[in-house]
Structure formats: structure tokens, C-alpha cells
Design a protein around this motif. Structure first.
Motif, PDB file in Angstrom:
ATOM      1  N   UNK A  28       0.614  -1.497  -0.409  1.00  0.00           N
ATOM      2  CA  UNK A  28      -0.139  -0.034  -0.303  1.00  0.00           C
ATOM      3  C   UNK A  28       0.932   0.970  -0.294  1.00  0.00           C
ATOM      4  N   UNK A  29       1.767   1.386   0.723  1.00  0.00           N
ATOM      5  CA  UNK A  29       2.703   2.189   0.747  1.00  0.00           C
ATOM      6  C   UNK A  29       3.655   2.659  -0.332  1.00  0.00           C
ATOM      7  N   UNK A  30       3.501   1.392  -1.270  1.00  0.00           N
ATOM      8  CA  UNK A  30       4.374   1.281  -1.987  1.00  0.00           C
ATOM      9  C   UNK A  30       3.531   2.604  -3.244  1.00  0.00           C
ATOM     10  N   UNK A  31       2.254   1.551  -3.843  1.00  0.00           N
ATOM     11  CA  UNK A  31       1.332   2.393  -4.474  1.00  0.00           C
ATOM     12  C   UNK A  31       1.184   3.683  -3.659  1.00  0.00           C
ATOM     13  N   UNK A  32       0.643   3.874  -3.144  1.00  0.00           N
ATOM     14  CA  UNK A  32       0.482   5.396  -2.158  1.00  0.00           C
ATOM     15  C   UNK A  32       1.789   6.113  -3.169  1.00  0.00           C
ATOM     16  N   UNK A  33       3.504   5.877  -2.231  1.00  0.00           N
ATOM     17  CA  UNK A  33       4.277   6.465  -3.029  1.00  0.00           C
ATOM     18  C   UNK A  33       4.927   6.691  -4.711  1.00  0.00           C
ATOM     19  N   UNK A  34       4.202   5.983  -5.375  1.00  0.00           N
ATOM     20  CA  UNK A  34       4.078   5.525  -6.741  1.00  0.00           C
ATOM     21  C   UNK A  34       3.187   6.338  -7.123  1.00  0.00           C
ATOM     22  N   UNK A  35       2.036   6.789  -6.853  1.00  0.00           N
ATOM     23  CA  UNK A  35       1.229   7.651  -7.595  1.00  0.00           C
ATOM     24  C   UNK A  35       1.641   8.854  -6.976  1.00  0.00           C
ATOM     25  N   UNK A  80      14.074   2.145  -8.736  1.00  0.00           N
ATOM     26  CA  UNK A  80      14.012   1.435  -7.399  1.00  0.00           C
ATOM     27  C   UNK A  80      14.636   2.042  -6.135  1.00  0.00           C
ATOM     28  N   UNK A  81      13.714   3.022  -6.195  1.00  0.00           N
ATOM     29  CA  UNK A  81      14.493   4.307  -5.281  1.00  0.00           C
ATOM     30  C   UNK A  81      13.890   3.113  -3.873  1.00  0.00           C
ATOM     31  N   UNK A  82      14.756   3.644  -2.909  1.00  0.00           N
ATOM     32  CA  UNK A  82      13.779   3.529  -1.199  1.00  0.00           C
ATOM     33  C   UNK A  82      12.834   4.393  -0.684  1.00  0.00           C
ATOM     34  N   UNK A  83      12.284   4.238  -0.247  1.00  0.00           N
ATOM     35  CA  UNK A  83      11.843   5.135   0.602  1.00  0.00           C
ATOM     36  C   UNK A  83      10.760   4.953   1.805  1.00  0.00           C
ATOM     37  N   UNK A  86      13.824  10.042   0.712  1.00  0.00           N
ATOM     38  CA  UNK A  86      13.577   9.166  -0.329  1.00  0.00           C
ATOM     39  C   UNK A  86      15.003   8.940  -1.087  1.00  0.00           C
ATOM     40  N   UNK A  87      15.518   7.919  -0.681  1.00  0.00           N
ATOM     41  CA  UNK A  87      16.957   7.400  -1.781  1.00  0.00           C
ATOM     42  C   UNK A  87      17.183   6.637  -2.384  1.00  0.00           C
ATOM     43  N   UNK A  88      17.485   7.601  -3.308  1.00  0.00           N
ATOM     44  CA  UNK A  88      17.680   7.155  -5.311  1.00  0.00           C
ATOM     45  C   UNK A  88      18.854   6.199  -5.711  1.00  0.00           C
ATOM     46  N   UNK A  89      19.242   5.594  -6.464  1.00  0.00           N
ATOM     47  CA  UNK A  89      20.129   5.158  -6.728  1.00  0.00           C
ATOM     48  C   UNK A  89      20.986   5.615  -6.857  1.00  0.00           C
ATOM     49  N   UNK A  90      22.022   5.251  -7.012  1.00  0.00           N
ATOM     50  CA  UNK A  90      23.769   5.454  -6.775  1.00  0.00           C
ATOM     51  C   UNK A  90      24.206   5.924  -7.784  1.00  0.00           C
TER      52      UNK A  90
END
Length: 167
Positions: free
Chosen positions: A64-71, A89-92, A101-105
Motif C-alpha cells: 500500500x505504501x508502494x502504491x502511494x509512493x508511485x502515485x 528502484x528508489x527506497x523510501x 527517499x534514497x535514489x539509486x547510486x
């Protein structure tokens, strides 16, 4: 819902309140259909949800958090196409009024060169009425990390001689 219409320029902006999360793809399809049917030059639907929905979603399952983040990111992409792919591929983490939010290197320039933190925060405020502080970071690109990613990729994606022989 509310709307503003400019007949002369054939523009319409709609603020629509929903009880359930509507995928951005569905909203964009509706905008395109309205634009085509009514021969509009511009049509934009702004989705509005309750703060209660947001607070519920951030405490739900990882899915559910992933869906929210993507929206949230999909809403940002509507105005800033250049970010397409940056958040893959970001971690949040949603935590106590913060979205980290941590993006890819190697993508460490995005937060430095853009105003994405402010834009994501403003989008959350507009859509959900919630004040959230957003921080975006990324580890700097390093040759050692690149080598590790390549080795990890090939360790999973390279068929063995035995597997190739069995074909």
C-alpha cells in the motif's frame, strides 16, 4: 468537484474529490478523452483525497505504501517529464511527517539541481492536505559499487553451461 474554464483558450482545470485512490493512468486517460471529445487545448484533473486516507495508507502494508509512493511520483512526472526513471528502484520511508527517499547510486545530482523535494511536498499538500517534509538523496556513484552491481546482475542472469546444454 470544482472547475475553472477558459472558453476562449479552450482550457479546463478540474479539482475532483475522491474517497478512494484513483490511479494516475486512469485520470490521464479521462483527461485525454475529455480533451478529444470537447476539442480542448488543455484539460487537467487534480485529484484531492482526505488527509485520513493518506495517514491510513502510510501505516498500511509495504504494498500500500508502494502504491502511494508511485502515485505521488506519477503526479510529479505529469509536470516534470525529465524525472521519468529517476525514482525507479528508489527506497523510501514515510515516518513522522517525513518522506525520505534514497535514489539509486549516481543520481545524486537530481536533488541538488532540481527542486524535487519542494515539489513532492507541495504535491502531497495539494492532493492530501498533509504537510510532509521530503528529503531526496542518493549515494555518489563509485566504481566499486558499479562493479558490484555488474557482478550481482550477471550472477543472477547468466545461464550456466549445464542449463544451456539441457535446452
Amino acid at each position: 468537484f470544482t472547475y475553472s474554464l477558459n472558453k476562449e483558450n479552450r482550457f479546463i482545470k478540474i479539482n475532483a474529490i475522491f474517497d478512494e485512490m484513483i490511479p494516475k493512468g486512469s485520470i490521464i486517460n479521462l483527461e485525454n478523452n475529455l480533451r478529444s471529445i470537447y476539442e480542448l487545448n488543455y484539460c487537467r484533473i487534480y485529484t484531492i483525497y482526505s488527509s485520513e486516507m493518506f495517514n491510513k495508507l502510510v501505516t498500511q502494508s509495504a504494498n500500500e505504501r508502494n502504491i502511494l509512493f508511485n502515485e505521488i511520483i506519477d503526479e510529479l512526472k505529469r509536470d516534470y517529464a525529465f524525472i521519468n526513471g529517476y525514482f525507479e528502484g528508489a527506497e523510501f520511508e514515510f515516518k513522522e511527517g517525513n518522506l525520505n527517499i534514497v535514489l539509486r547510486p549516481g543520481l545524486d545530482l537530481l536533488p541538488k539541481l532540481s527542486d524535487c523535494e519542494r515539489e513532492i511536498s507541495a504535491s502531497i499538500k495539494r492532493e492530501f492536505g498533509v504537510d510532509y517534509t521530503v528529503s531526496v538523496s542518493a549515494p555518489a556513484f563509485s566504481e566499486d559499487l558499479y562493479k558490484k552491481e555488474i557482478l550481482d546482475f550477471y550472477a543472477v542472469n547468466t545461464p550456466t553451461f549445464a542449463a544451456a546444454h539441457d535446452v
